[in-house]
Scaffold this motif. Structure first.
Motif: not given
Ligand code: HAM
Length: 410
Positions: A310-321, A21-24
């Protein structure tokens, strides 16, 4: 077991989202200010880093130097600025008017390891070449502030001026004379600095609370008219544009190449002050390395420190397994289609009985689990299980997109 090298650390997969996130964010902000990325080698020739007249601790004591197989003396870069200045001269980048570059990458300093003091650490930063006006200084300060704001980091910009070379020569003598009266009270490092780099005494975290320190000479009081005017100009632009700063009369930098404006970004962390970044103007580094007379300004931030603030960033959601209950049912087209629809999809890398496979899948916390066993394979269908409701249906393959979009209806 072979352990990591002292003073280094691993960034593990569960810690990487803040770094990404920081790099983005910084790439976006740098680019919006018109800065382009530059990547220079981690190894540089020893002489580039160990420049004549550089008496900073970093250059004297903290570099990783080694002879390569052809007996060339090499140094791992302890910072980026010198390497970028070398690249600027070697590639004749000075033919352009002003040059704005940014960088992200590792550096190496042989320091005593402690929290936020590593032997390999990462920095991001910028260098603005061939820009002599206070507008350039303010551009850099504004860039720093924008990044802090974007990252929601609560830190303050501390600024000072150490004047030009002439001022510093006079000031060095003044400060030497002043602190020589207090030799018995100085810490061993400052006693040493008295001879090698007296300005750095002002920056000493051990001595700076002592009584005699308060009345020591400050660089701002020794500026000549041109340096004073330059510093006042910077301050007036900052004030007019509501850019926050604190004048810190004791601020001097750990590297020797600065003139005029110097600054640091300071945050509170666990009850003490943490230098998140620093920079300033350097008007003689390019010419001292045989380049044309080029005035520059830049800064760098320590990324470990920025990440910690930095505050926590939202983890990316895993849509499907997707669980394929046998290797014969593996369906590459299904996985590709889901991913091409913008979904994040994981599939099992081990064949397990359904119960065990489901436990494993739930551990990854996906929104949906797709099960493809013998029946599904033979009927061109998929069993889809919604994690939150635990509802489950078996549908034709091409119907799963609708379900993933709308959820399973009771
Ligand atoms: P610096 O103050 O030496 O400046 O380093 C900038 C930042 O890097 C520090 O404020 C700190 O956050 C981080 N840092 C430094 N050493 C370590 C370490 N051992 N472990 C973890 N973090 C560290 C420079 O490097 C200049 N090149 C900045 C600059 C660019 N000036 C002009 N242009």
């Amino acid at each position: 077991m072979i352990n990591r090298v002292k003073g280094t650390y691993d960034i593990l997969p569960n810690e990487i989202s803040k770094w990404n996130y920081l790099e983005t964010v910084i790439r976006r902000v740098f680019s919006s200010f018109g800065y382009s990325e530059i990547r220079t080698p981690i190894m540089e020739n020893y002489d580039l880093i160990h420049r004549k007249n550089d008496s900073s601790d970093m250059v004297k004591k903290e570099t990783y130097d080694f002879l390569d197989h052809s007996s060339r003396m090499i140094t791992l870069r302890p910072e980026n600025t010198a390497g970028i200045v070398r690249a600027y001269i070697e590639n004749k980048l000075y033919v352009s008017n002003e040059l704005r570059v940014y960088y992200i990458g590792p550096n190496f300093r042989y320091e005593r390891p402690q929290k936020f003091r590593n032997r390999q650490f990462y920095q991001f930063g910028v260098e603005l070449f061939n820009a002599n006006s206070s507008l350039a200084d303010v551009e850099i300060l504004s860039l720093v502030n924008t990044i802090l704001k974007e990252l929601k980091i609560d830190a303050k910009l501390h600024i000072n001026s150490i004047g030009d070379l002439e001022t510093r020569t006079i000031f060095r003598e003044e400060i030497k004379n002043y602190f020589s009266q207090y030799k018995e009270d100085l810490c061993p490092d400052c006693l040493n600095r008295l001879e090698t780099n007296p300005l750095r005494i002002l920056d000493c975290k051990v001595d700076n609370h002592k009584e005699f320190f308060k009345d020591s000479p400050k660089p701002l009081d020794y500026l000549n008219d041109a340096s004073k005017a330059n510093f006042n100009e910077i301050i007036s632009i900052l004030d007019k544009n509501n850019i926050d700063y604190i004048i810190d009369k004791n601020l001097v930098r750990g590297l020797d190449y600065y003139d005029e404006l110097v600054f640091e970004i300071i945050a509170d962390y666990d009850g003490s002050k943490l230098a998140v970044g620093g920079g300033g103007r350097y008007n003689h580094l390019v010419s001292s390395l045989d380049g044309p007379d080029t005035k520059c300004v830049g800064f760098a931030c320590g990324m470990e420190r920025v990440v910690a603030l930095m505050p926590e960033v939202k983890e990316e959601v895993l849509d499907c397994y997707a669980i394929f209950l046998d290797y014969k049912y593996y369906d590459d087209e299904l996985l590709s289609n889901l991913r091409n629809n913008g979904l994040k999809v994981l599939s099992n890398a081990t064949i397990l009985p359904l119960k065990k496979a489901l436990t494993k899948a739930f551990n990854e916390n996906p929104k949906y689990i797709l099960i493809i066993g013998e029946d599904e394979y033979n009927n061109n269908s998929i069993t889809i299980k919604e994690n939150e409701s635990k509802l489950q249906v078996t549908v034709k393959k091409d119907e799963i997109y609708k379900i993933i979009k709308e959820g399973i209806k009771k």
